[in-house]
Design an enzyme around this catalytic site. Structure first.
Site, PDB file in Angstrom:
ATOM      1  N   THR A 115       6.616   0.680   1.449  1.00 33.06           N
ATOM      2  CA  THR A 115       7.703   1.471   2.064  1.00 33.06           C
ATOM      3  C   THR A 115       7.056   2.424   3.058  1.00 33.06           C
ATOM      4  O   THR A 115       6.472   3.445   2.667  1.00 33.06           O
ATOM      5  CB  THR A 115       8.478   2.259   0.999  1.00 33.06           C
ATOM      6  OG1 THR A 115       8.954   1.343   0.013  1.00 33.06           O
ATOM      7  CG2 THR A 115       9.674   2.973   1.625  1.00 33.06           C
ATOM      8  N   LYS A 171      15.254  -0.365   3.917  1.00 27.60           N
ATOM      9  CA  LYS A 171      14.604   0.173   2.709  1.00 27.60           C
ATOM     10  C   LYS A 171      14.729   1.701   2.653  1.00 27.60           C
ATOM     11  O   LYS A 171      15.046   2.271   1.608  1.00 27.60           O
ATOM     12  CB  LYS A 171      13.136  -0.265   2.694  1.00 27.60           C
ATOM     13  CG  LYS A 171      12.305   0.328   1.577  1.00 27.60           C
ATOM     14  CD  LYS A 171      12.806  -0.040   0.197  1.00 27.60           C
ATOM     15  CE  LYS A 171      11.929   0.602  -0.883  1.00 27.60           C
ATOM     16  NZ  LYS A 171      12.603   0.585  -2.181  1.00 27.60           N
ATOM     17  N   LEU A 208       0.836  -1.201   0.000  1.00 27.81           N
ATOM     18  CA  LEU A 208       0.000   0.000   0.000  1.00 27.81           C
ATOM     19  C   LEU A 208       0.867   1.245   0.000  1.00 27.81           C
ATOM     20  O   LEU A 208       2.067   1.182   0.289  1.00 27.81           O
ATOM     21  CB  LEU A 208      -0.920  -0.027   1.223  1.00 27.81           C
ATOM     22  CG  LEU A 208      -1.932  -1.182   1.188  1.00 27.81           C
ATOM     23  CD1 LEU A 208      -2.468  -1.487   2.576  1.00 27.81           C
ATOM     24  CD2 LEU A 208      -3.066  -0.873   0.218  1.00 27.81           C
TER      25      LEU A 208
HETATM   26  N1  NAP Z   1       6.577   1.028  -7.720  1.00 25.74           N
HETATM   27  C1  NAP Z   1       7.801   0.778  -7.260  1.00 25.74           C
HETATM   28  O1  NAP Z   1       8.772   0.744  -8.017  1.00 25.74           O
HETATM   29  C2  NAP Z   1       8.040   0.517  -5.791  1.00 25.74           C
HETATM   30  C3  NAP Z   1       9.251  -0.112  -5.439  1.00 25.74           C
HETATM   31  C4  NAP Z   1       9.517  -0.378  -4.094  1.00 25.74           C
HETATM   32  C5  NAP Z   1       8.589   0.019  -3.141  1.00 25.74           C
HETATM   33  N2  NAP Z   1       7.424   0.637  -3.510  1.00 25.74           N
HETATM   34  C6  NAP Z   1       6.492   1.007  -2.438  1.00 25.74           C
HETATM   35  O2  NAP Z   1       5.386   0.108  -2.489  1.00 25.74           O
HETATM   36  C7  NAP Z   1       4.191   0.789  -2.111  1.00 25.74           C
HETATM   37  C8  NAP Z   1       3.188   0.719  -3.252  1.00 25.74           C
HETATM   38  O3  NAP Z   1       3.764   1.383  -4.361  1.00 25.74           O
HETATM   39  P1  NAP Z   1       3.114   1.359  -5.823  1.00 25.74           P
HETATM   40  O4  NAP Z   1       4.181   1.804  -6.735  1.00 25.74           O
HETATM   41  O5  NAP Z   1       2.405   0.083  -6.072  1.00 25.74           O
HETATM   42  O6  NAP Z   1       2.055   2.568  -5.657  1.00 25.74           O
HETATM   43  P2  NAP Z   1       0.672   2.769  -6.417  1.00 25.74           P
HETATM   44  O7  NAP Z   1       0.712   2.222  -7.782  1.00 25.74           O
HETATM   45  O8  NAP Z   1       0.323   4.202  -6.226  1.00 25.74           O
HETATM   46  O9  NAP Z   1      -0.342   1.853  -5.546  1.00 25.74           O
HETATM   47  C9  NAP Z   1      -0.713   2.244  -4.262  1.00 25.74           C
HETATM   48  C10 NAP Z   1      -1.672   1.235  -3.657  1.00 25.74           C
HETATM   49  O10 NAP Z   1      -2.206   1.797  -2.439  1.00 25.74           O
HETATM   50  C11 NAP Z   1      -3.635   1.849  -2.553  1.00 25.74           C
HETATM   51  N3  NAP Z   1      -4.201   2.990  -1.861  1.00 25.74           N
HETATM   52  C12 NAP Z   1      -3.832   4.298  -1.970  1.00 25.74           C
HETATM   53  N4  NAP Z   1      -4.621   5.054  -1.177  1.00 25.74           N
HETATM   54  C13 NAP Z   1      -5.502   4.212  -0.582  1.00 25.74           C
HETATM   55  C14 NAP Z   1      -6.557   4.394   0.348  1.00 25.74           C
HETATM   56  N5  NAP Z   1      -6.872   5.616   0.827  1.00 25.74           N
HETATM   57  N6  NAP Z   1      -7.254   3.303   0.768  1.00 25.74           N
HETATM   58  C15 NAP Z   1      -6.932   2.081   0.298  1.00 25.74           C
HETATM   59  N7  NAP Z   1      -5.939   1.829  -0.596  1.00 25.74           N
HETATM   60  C16 NAP Z   1      -5.245   2.897  -1.027  1.00 25.74           C
HETATM   61  C17 NAP Z   1      -3.881   1.957  -4.034  1.00 25.74           C
HETATM   62  O11 NAP Z   1      -5.219   1.628  -4.317  1.00 25.74           O
HETATM   63  P3  NAP Z   1      -5.925   2.185  -5.675  1.00 25.74           P
HETATM   64  O12 NAP Z   1      -5.473   1.242  -6.753  1.00 25.74           O
HETATM   65  O13 NAP Z   1      -7.364   2.120  -5.388  1.00 25.74           O
HETATM   66  O14 NAP Z   1      -5.409   3.583  -5.888  1.00 25.74           O
HETATM   67  C18 NAP Z   1      -2.870   0.950  -4.560  1.00 25.74           C
HETATM   68  O15 NAP Z   1      -3.312  -0.368  -4.328  1.00 25.74           O
HETATM   69  C19 NAP Z   1       4.616   2.219  -1.745  1.00 25.74           C
HETATM   70  O16 NAP Z   1       4.862   2.306  -0.366  1.00 25.74           O
HETATM   71  C20 NAP Z   1       5.900   2.389  -2.544  1.00 25.74           C
HETATM   72  O17 NAP Z   1       6.746   3.379  -1.973  1.00 25.74           O
HETATM   73  C21 NAP Z   1       7.140   0.884  -4.819  1.00 25.74           C
END
Ligand code: NAP
Length: 289
Positions: A96, A169, A65
């Site tokens: 993260t 991280k 999330l």
């Molecule tokens: N992308 C990367 O390269 C990467 C790498 C390492 C770590 N991360 C970490 O992993 C985590 C997710 O990243 P991501 O890239 O997948 O981000 P993302 O595409 O923006 O996805 C965010 C997730 O959180 C959910 N969310 C956001 N607000 C919410 C709310 N109010 N209630 C319920 N669910 C909610 C979103 O749901 P919806 O789909 O409904 O918006 C989605 O499932 C973050 O902490 C990020 O820093 C990301």
């Protein structure tokens, strides 16, 4: 086969859930925007209407999330994961969110529910290929128990007790923003000198910024910053990093400066683009046009 729930099917959560389904696990998925579960359901996952429903009967619940606040709501809010998780089940937290949020969550979970932090290094391609680096915070016994599951996603490494995976991280991510901002400033300087962009990219690709330059060259040259890691998430990380450091009496002036540059880029509307769009912001902000 493990009975799993995966909550959060954003850029990172989707390929993580897909690999777990493809590895033969019994996976139930939940996402706030339900349509994002459609491709997972096609692969064989079950769709839950609420986090509580997803967690019911799961041995392991994985969360991917956006922020600590969102995690809190999904775990402890109405129809949250905590309401569905049973004794002996484990919450594997892969977002993260930093060590302080992990430590704060642990005592608020129902009795008998374990928490392990397992954030990852790598992005969408690594998650898709199963080559993420997974930083695990928890006991040695928890690590060994979860190791086969985490090996589906990449290379798990036991960092130390609860929260230490999240700390590792933030440590590694503290380098990402400054590197990208440095590349942006190098390009802004080259623009000011009137240098040819292709030549500048070739030279920077052979410099200390080589990995960053090669990884983002396509986006920089096309001007299309399709997100693997969103700029608003990079900004969130820089806030977590500076706050976690400040709580421990450490000042990180470069991290603070990068946090402010990312905040300004987000205000300019780059939040939902790849975090390398900070380069476009810096180059634009640096001109007098
Ligand atoms: N992308 C990367 O390269 C990467 C790498 C390492 C770590 N991360 C970490 O992993 C985590 C997710 O990243 P991501 O890239 O997948 O981000 P993302 O595409 O923006 O996805 C965010 C997730 O959180 C959910 N969310 C956001 N607000 C919410 C709310 N109010 N209630 C319920 N669910 C909610 C979103 O749901 P919806 O789909 O409904 O918006 C989605 O499932 C973050 O902490 C990020 O820093 C990301």
């Amino acid at each position: 086969m493990t009975k799993l729930a995966v909550c959060g099917l954003g850029l990172l959560g989707r390929p993580i859930a897909a690999r777990l389904v493809e590895a033969g696990h019994d996976v139930t998925v939940w996402n706030r925007t339900p349509e994002k579960a459609d491709p997972l359901v096609e692969l064989g996952a079950r769709r839950a209407e609420t986090p509580e429903e997803a967690a019911a009967g799961a041995e392991v619940v994985v969360t991917v999330l956006s922020t600590p606040e969102v995690l809190d709501r999904v775990v402890l809010g109405p129809q949250g994961l905590a309401a569905g998780m049973g004794r002996g089940s484990t919450l594997v937290e892969m977002s993260t969110i930093g060590p302080d949020a992990v430590q704060a969550l642990a005592p608020r979970l129902p009795e008998g529910v374990e928490l392990v932090d397992a954030p990852v290094l790598g992005s969408v391609p690594q998650a898709t290929e199963g080559t993420l680096k997974v930083f695990v915070g928890g006991s040695a016994e928890q690590f060994e128990r979860l190791r086969p599951l985490l090996e589906v996603l990449g290379t798990p490494r036991h960092i130390g007790p609860l929260g230490s995976g999240a700390a590792m991280k933030l440590t590694v991510n503290s380098t990402l923003g400054p590197l990208m901002a440095a590349l942006g400033e190098a390009l802004a300087l080259a623009d000011a000198f009137g240098l040819d962009q292709g030549a500048v990219m070739d030279v920077l690709a052979d410099s200390a910024l080589g990995v960053t330059t090669k990884g983002k060259r396509g986006r920089i040259e096309s001007g299309v910053f399709e997100p693997n890691f969103r700029l608003d998430m990079a900004h969130k990380d820089s806030v977590l990093i500076t706050e976690a450091a400040a709580r421990r009496g450490v000042d990180l002036p470069v991290a603070r400066a990068v946090r402010d540059v990312l905040a300004a880029a987000e205000r300019q509307g780059y939040g939902d683009q790849d975090y390398s769009a900070v380069i476009a912001h810096i180059r634009g902000a640096g001109t007098t046009r």
